[in-house]
Design a protein around this motif. Structure first.
Motif, short mmCIF file in Angstrom:
data_model
loop_
_atom_site.label_atom_id
_atom_site.label_comp_id
_atom_site.label_asym_id
_atom_site.label_seq_id
_atom_site.Cartn_x
_atom_site.Cartn_y
_atom_site.Cartn_z
N LYS C 72 20.23 -27.12 25.44
CA LYS C 72 20.18 -27.43 24.02
C LYS C 72 18.88 -28.14 23.64
CE LYS C 72 24.07 -28.42 22.09
NZ LYS C 72 25.39 -28.96 21.69
N ASN C 87 24.48 -28.35 28.90
CA ASN C 87 25.87 -28.15 28.53
C ASN C 87 26.41 -27.11 29.51
OD1 ASN C 87 28.18 -28.39 27.09
ND2 ASN C 87 27.27 -27.91 25.10
N HIS C 89 29.72 -25.34 31.66
CA HIS C 89 31.15 -25.11 31.92
C HIS C 89 31.23 -24.47 33.30
CE1 HIS C 89 32.76 -25.19 27.59
NE2 HIS C 89 31.48 -25.54 27.54
N LYS C 102 33.15 -29.85 33.30
CA LYS C 102 32.07 -29.85 32.31
C LYS C 102 30.98 -30.86 32.66
CE LYS C 102 33.55 -28.06 27.91
NZ LYS C 102 33.66 -28.36 26.48
N LYS C 104 28.29 -32.53 30.08
CA LYS C 104 28.03 -32.55 28.64
C LYS C 104 27.51 -33.92 28.24
CE LYS C 104 30.67 -31.91 24.35
NZ LYS C 104 32.04 -31.78 23.85
N TYR C 105 26.53 -33.95 27.40
CA TYR C 105 25.99 -35.23 26.92
C TYR C 105 26.96 -35.86 25.94
CZ TYR C 105 23.03 -38.62 24.58
OH TYR C 105 22.53 -39.78 24.05
N PRO C 112 24.91 -38.16 30.18
CA PRO C 112 25.30 -36.77 30.47
C PRO C 112 26.48 -36.81 31.45
CG PRO C 112 23.28 -37.35 31.67
CD PRO C 112 23.73 -38.59 30.95
#
Lengths: 124, 124, 124, 124
Positions: C72, C87, C89, C102, C104-105, C112
């Motif tokens: 991103k 990001n 999965h 996951k 993710k931030y 993160p």
């Protein structure tokens, strides 16, 4: 504007000849490539896309004109990418000077060597 | 025998001047340092030993004469080492030529810049 | 034979439940992904191929059933890949147990985060 | 406050048992360690400080209770750190559960294996 066209960026390199600048940027890119990607899981399944992704990542670096990455000795079983498996041709362009650089495993010294193969002067 | 004294190794660099060789090796070492250590967990607790360990690791690289690494902006909370936090002074020595190189974050271009600060000629 | 089907390999994991094994392998793969690829030069030009190459590299890791990587905040200017841009999965499969993980931030903790979103039991 | 004591952080792990959480965090730390440091220049001169710096860096990671890193097969000549040279003992603590994890090269499968050696329950 590309970073290397920024006047603030450019003034840091006024003390270098075109050849010096070319091999400096070439050294950075080869050192970066090696230490960024060594360790990456690689097998026959992802060899091609990994080679291509390394090339495209390193084309972001300042003054990279062209780059070709070959990963050697990959089989079905996955391994961590070792520097000895890398065969890289890199072209750096500074105005009319091109430096051709290589990263290649040299068996006689058991070392993945980075060196400057040749320089070219082009007309444009 | 150090690698850089090996005749097989040396013949790959006969096409470079001392200055060219110095900035080539300097570029490799700066590119390597950045891409090897960016991402390392760092906080006030391990900042000092990480700086020292990076220096000692990079002194293995060919022609590194001296190196000083400073990691800036570290607090109590741990973060992943970002290239913008690195302040590096590197000296490369090729015979009587020394290149002084830097990796330093330049705010005006928002970029961790690698450049050659100066050259020195020494008498021995 | 895949590594994870090797009886020598398998005997090291007899002390773990399927869920424990799944989150252990998931943790390895997320930690590996982060620390392998953080620092990679990325811009709009190489974002897509880098995402794909990370996915394909990590599919080599034991027990990875599926993985989707999204980078991103990439613009025209190239930057070093930061963990906060990732990001991910990841699905790990151990027999009939699937763990969905996951990376993710999480803005609230400026971190993160790697975590286990859910488990699934499948019939085959 | 340590990150792992933050309530926002903690709520992401409510779906895991103590053992699951322990091996998840252990997997992350082993995967991170391997892919962060593989490639680092190492010789007899910097082996000790590199081992110590890796330990101190990884102690920043959530829930790491103790870690011991040994780099094997290092000689006078410098090499890039290979995953096969790493011997790591890692303790992760979640409340009263401790997981003992290892990264160790297993010759029979020619693979630097990460696995859970044992669990302990402690009284405090």
């Amino acid at each position: 504007m590309k970073l290397e066209e920024n006047p603030i960026f450019k003034k840091y390199f006024e003390n270098l000849s075109e050849r010096e600048r070319a091999v400096f940027e070439g050294g950075i890119t080869l050192g970066a490539l090696f230490h960024q990607f060594v360790g990456t899981p690689v097998s026959a399944k992802n060899k091609d896309i990994l080679e291509k992704a390394i090339e495209e990542a390193m084309k972001n670096q300042p003054c990279v004109y062209d780059i070709k990455v070959e990963i050697k000795g990959v089989g079905e079983k996955y391994v961590s990418l070792d520097g000895k498996m890398l065969n890289v041709h890199l072209k750096i362009k500074i105005n009319k000077t091109i430096a051709n650089l290589k990263l290649k495993y040299i068996e006689d010294i058991d070392y993945p060597l980075m060196y400057v193969e040749s320089f070219e002067e082009i007309s444009h």
